[in-house]
Design a protein around this motif. Structure first.
Motif, PDB file in Angstrom:
ATOM      1  N   THR A 155       0.679   0.268   4.494  1.00 49.32           N
ATOM      2  CA  THR A 155       1.029   1.465   5.460  1.00 49.32           C
ATOM      3  C   THR A 155       2.455   1.316   5.308  1.00 49.32           C
ATOM      4  OG1 THR A 155       0.965  -0.374   7.372  1.00 49.32           O
ATOM      5  CG2 THR A 155      -1.028   0.489   6.946  1.00 49.32           C
ATOM      6  N   TYR A 156       2.970   2.526   5.686  1.00 50.01           N
ATOM      7  CA  TYR A 156       4.423   2.916   5.517  1.00 50.01           C
ATOM      8  C   TYR A 156       5.088   2.401   7.102  1.00 50.01           C
ATOM      9  CZ  TYR A 156       8.546   5.426   4.002  1.00 50.01           C
ATOM     10  OH  TYR A 156       9.661   5.690   3.867  1.00 50.01           O
ATOM     11  N   GLY A 157       5.406   1.127   6.940  1.00 50.76           N
ATOM     12  CA  GLY A 157       5.626   0.439   8.458  1.00 50.76           C
ATOM     13  C   GLY A 157       4.426   0.114   9.080  1.00 50.76           C
ATOM     14  N   PRO A 158       4.593  -0.804  10.218  1.00 48.47           N
ATOM     15  CA  PRO A 158       3.378  -1.181  10.950  1.00 48.47           C
ATOM     16  C   PRO A 158       2.653  -0.141  11.369  1.00 48.47           C
ATOM     17  CG  PRO A 158       5.661  -2.432  11.527  1.00 48.47           C
ATOM     18  CD  PRO A 158       5.967  -1.249  10.840  1.00 48.47           C
ATOM     19  N   VAL A 182      -1.736   2.481  -2.937  1.00 45.87           N
ATOM     20  CA  VAL A 182      -2.145   3.655  -2.079  1.00 45.87           C
ATOM     21  C   VAL A 182      -1.287   3.442  -0.686  1.00 45.87           C
ATOM     22  CG1 VAL A 182      -3.692   4.987  -0.592  1.00 45.87           C
ATOM     23  CG2 VAL A 182      -4.454   3.659  -2.697  1.00 45.87           C
ATOM     24  N   VAL A 183      -0.621   4.411  -0.285  1.00 42.71           N
ATOM     25  CA  VAL A 183       0.453   4.248   0.862  1.00 42.71           C
ATOM     26  C   VAL A 183       0.047   5.027   1.968  1.00 42.71           C
ATOM     27  CG1 VAL A 183       2.671   4.537   1.976  1.00 42.71           C
ATOM     28  CG2 VAL A 183       2.473   3.393  -0.242  1.00 42.71           C
ATOM     29  N   VAL A 184      -0.524   4.514   3.076  1.00 42.98           N
ATOM     30  CA  VAL A 184      -0.785   5.381   4.498  1.00 42.98           C
ATOM     31  C   VAL A 184       0.235   5.564   5.304  1.00 42.98           C
ATOM     32  CG1 VAL A 184      -2.432   5.342   6.357  1.00 42.98           C
ATOM     33  CG2 VAL A 184      -3.008   4.160   4.359  1.00 42.98           C
ATOM     34  N   ILE A 225       3.360   7.372  -6.133  1.00 45.94           N
ATOM     35  CA  ILE A 225       2.344   6.701  -5.195  1.00 45.94           C
ATOM     36  C   ILE A 225       1.395   7.650  -4.834  1.00 45.94           C
ATOM     37  CG2 ILE A 225       2.335   5.175  -3.115  1.00 45.94           C
ATOM     38  CD1 ILE A 225       3.933   3.796  -4.701  1.00 45.94           C
ATOM     39  N   GLU A 226       0.089   7.046  -4.762  1.00 48.95           N
ATOM     40  CA  GLU A 226      -0.948   7.923  -4.045  1.00 48.95           C
ATOM     41  C   GLU A 226      -0.678   7.808  -2.344  1.00 48.95           C
ATOM     42  OE1 GLU A 226      -5.100   6.597  -4.840  1.00 48.95           O
ATOM     43  OE2 GLU A 226      -5.853   7.700  -3.331  1.00 48.95           O
ATOM     44  N   ILE A 227      -0.621   9.145  -1.718  1.00 50.80           N
ATOM     45  CA  ILE A 227      -0.474   8.981  -0.236  1.00 50.80           C
ATOM     46  C   ILE A 227      -1.745   9.462   0.461  1.00 50.80           C
ATOM     47  CG2 ILE A 227       1.167  10.045   1.331  1.00 50.80           C
ATOM     48  CD1 ILE A 227       3.037  10.734  -0.905  1.00 50.80           C
ATOM     49  N   VAL A 228      -1.816   8.829   1.724  1.00 42.48           N
ATOM     50  CA  VAL A 228      -2.998   9.104   2.627  1.00 42.48           C
ATOM     51  C   VAL A 228      -2.132   9.621   3.726  1.00 42.48           C
ATOM     52  CG1 VAL A 228      -4.866   8.427   3.787  1.00 42.48           C
ATOM     53  CG2 VAL A 228      -4.648   7.804   1.437  1.00 42.48           C
ATOM     54  N   ASP A 229      -2.121  10.748   4.063  1.00 42.19           N
ATOM     55  CA  ASP A 229      -1.342  11.351   5.240  1.00 42.19           C
ATOM     56  C   ASP A 229      -2.130  11.109   6.476  1.00 42.19           C
ATOM     57  OD1 ASP A 229       0.420  12.379   6.821  1.00 42.19           O
ATOM     58  OD2 ASP A 229       0.459  14.424   6.178  1.00 42.19           O
TER      59      ASP A 229
END
Ligand code: SF4
Length: 286
Positions: free
Chosen positions: A37-40, A76-78, A97-101
């Protein structure tokens, strides 16, 4: 002792959406995918720990392109409900990077308004907490040229001679919004005010204020680093109601409730139902 729980205490729909999205990803991750995750993801340690047990890792601190390149091809980064600015998004994309928005759709809407106002040559004023992830993301949509104002003490940051477009951080409380927009209307030459506060937050805050009228003591459940939880605590205290802030049932102190007949319970938008249920159960047992 009677315990009254606010109807909309806890997760707002935007937070619920991103937590479910991440849990699903962790469950269905295949081919050695690594979920970050992009940060907590939210300001709640118990939820972060639960996600960690499911294999979800957190990208902590300032994320750099070197850090992203080290993640490898299966990462994968959420993105969190707070969203990110266009530069951060570009950095993630450039690293392949694969991104999940997981950005809350409401926050996407504020980002679009900021970008549109900036494109029209207007000065963007963001009413909110300087340094909050959502606000930092919003600033990115006006190329870092917006002004952040969180209180009347900070209004001198605004150049009132410029054409202004004002937006609010989604979780800003009504009182601060009214106070700041009144000042801007009175002092600015050309000002457009967009009330971008989120209904979910406004509703939780209004319920807390109503509960304060009928209870002897309020319990607010949520992370100490959660801005919207702290705002709920402040709102209740501003009404003169004795208010206890806890992160979970284990922090409740029996003596705070001695002689109290009615206890109100509410929770910040990053507090899951199971933590609220534990708090309510403990109170009812008393
Ligand atoms: S408080 Fe509102 S804007 Fe923020 S994540 Fe929740 S639903 Fe979205």
């Amino acid at each position: 002792m009677k315990v009254v729980v606010a109807e909309h205490a806890g997760f707002c729909w935007g937070v619920k959406r991103v937590v479910q999205m991440t849990e699903r990803l962790a469950r269905e991750a295949s081919g050695g995918k690594e979920i970050y995750t992009y940060g907590p993801l939210i300001h709640n340690c118990a939820v972060i720990e639960r996600l960690a047990r499911a294999g979800v890792r957190v990208l902590e601190g300032e994320v750099s392109s070197e850090m992203l390149c080290r993640l490898g091809p299966r990462a994968v980064v959420v993105l969190r409900a707070h969203g990110v600015g266009p530069d951060e998004l570009a950095m993630l994309r450039a690293a392949g990077i694969e991104i999940v928005d997981g950005t809350c759709p409401h926050v996407h809407g504020i980002q679009e308004r900021v970008a549109a106002a900036h494109a029209r040559g207007r000065e963007v004023v963001i009413l909110g907490d300087e340094g909050h992830a959502e606000v930092i993301g919003l600033l990115g949509f006006c190329e870092g040229k917006g002004v952040v104002v969180g209180s009347l003490e900070q209004v001198d940051r605004v150049d009132v001679s410029k054409p202004l477009t004002v937006v609010a951080q989604s979780t800003l409380d009504g009182k601060t919004f009214e106070r700041l927009t009144k000042w801007l209307r009175e002092h600015a030459r050309d000002v457009e005010i967009e009330d971008t506060r989120c209904e979910a937050t406004a509703r939780t805050q209004a319920e807390a204020v109503e509960l304060c009228k009928v209870v002897d003591i309020m319990v607010v459940v949520g992370g100490r680093n959660s801005a919207n939880t702290n705002r709920l605590v402040q709102l209740c205290r501003d009404r003169g109601t004795r208010t206890v802030h806890v992160e979970g049932a284990g922090e409740l102190q029996r003596e705070d409730f001695l002689g109290k007949e009615i206890v109100g319970v509410t929770a910040g938008s990053s507090t899951p139902d199971w933590i609220i249920a534990e708090v309510v159960e403990r109170l009812r047992s008393w």
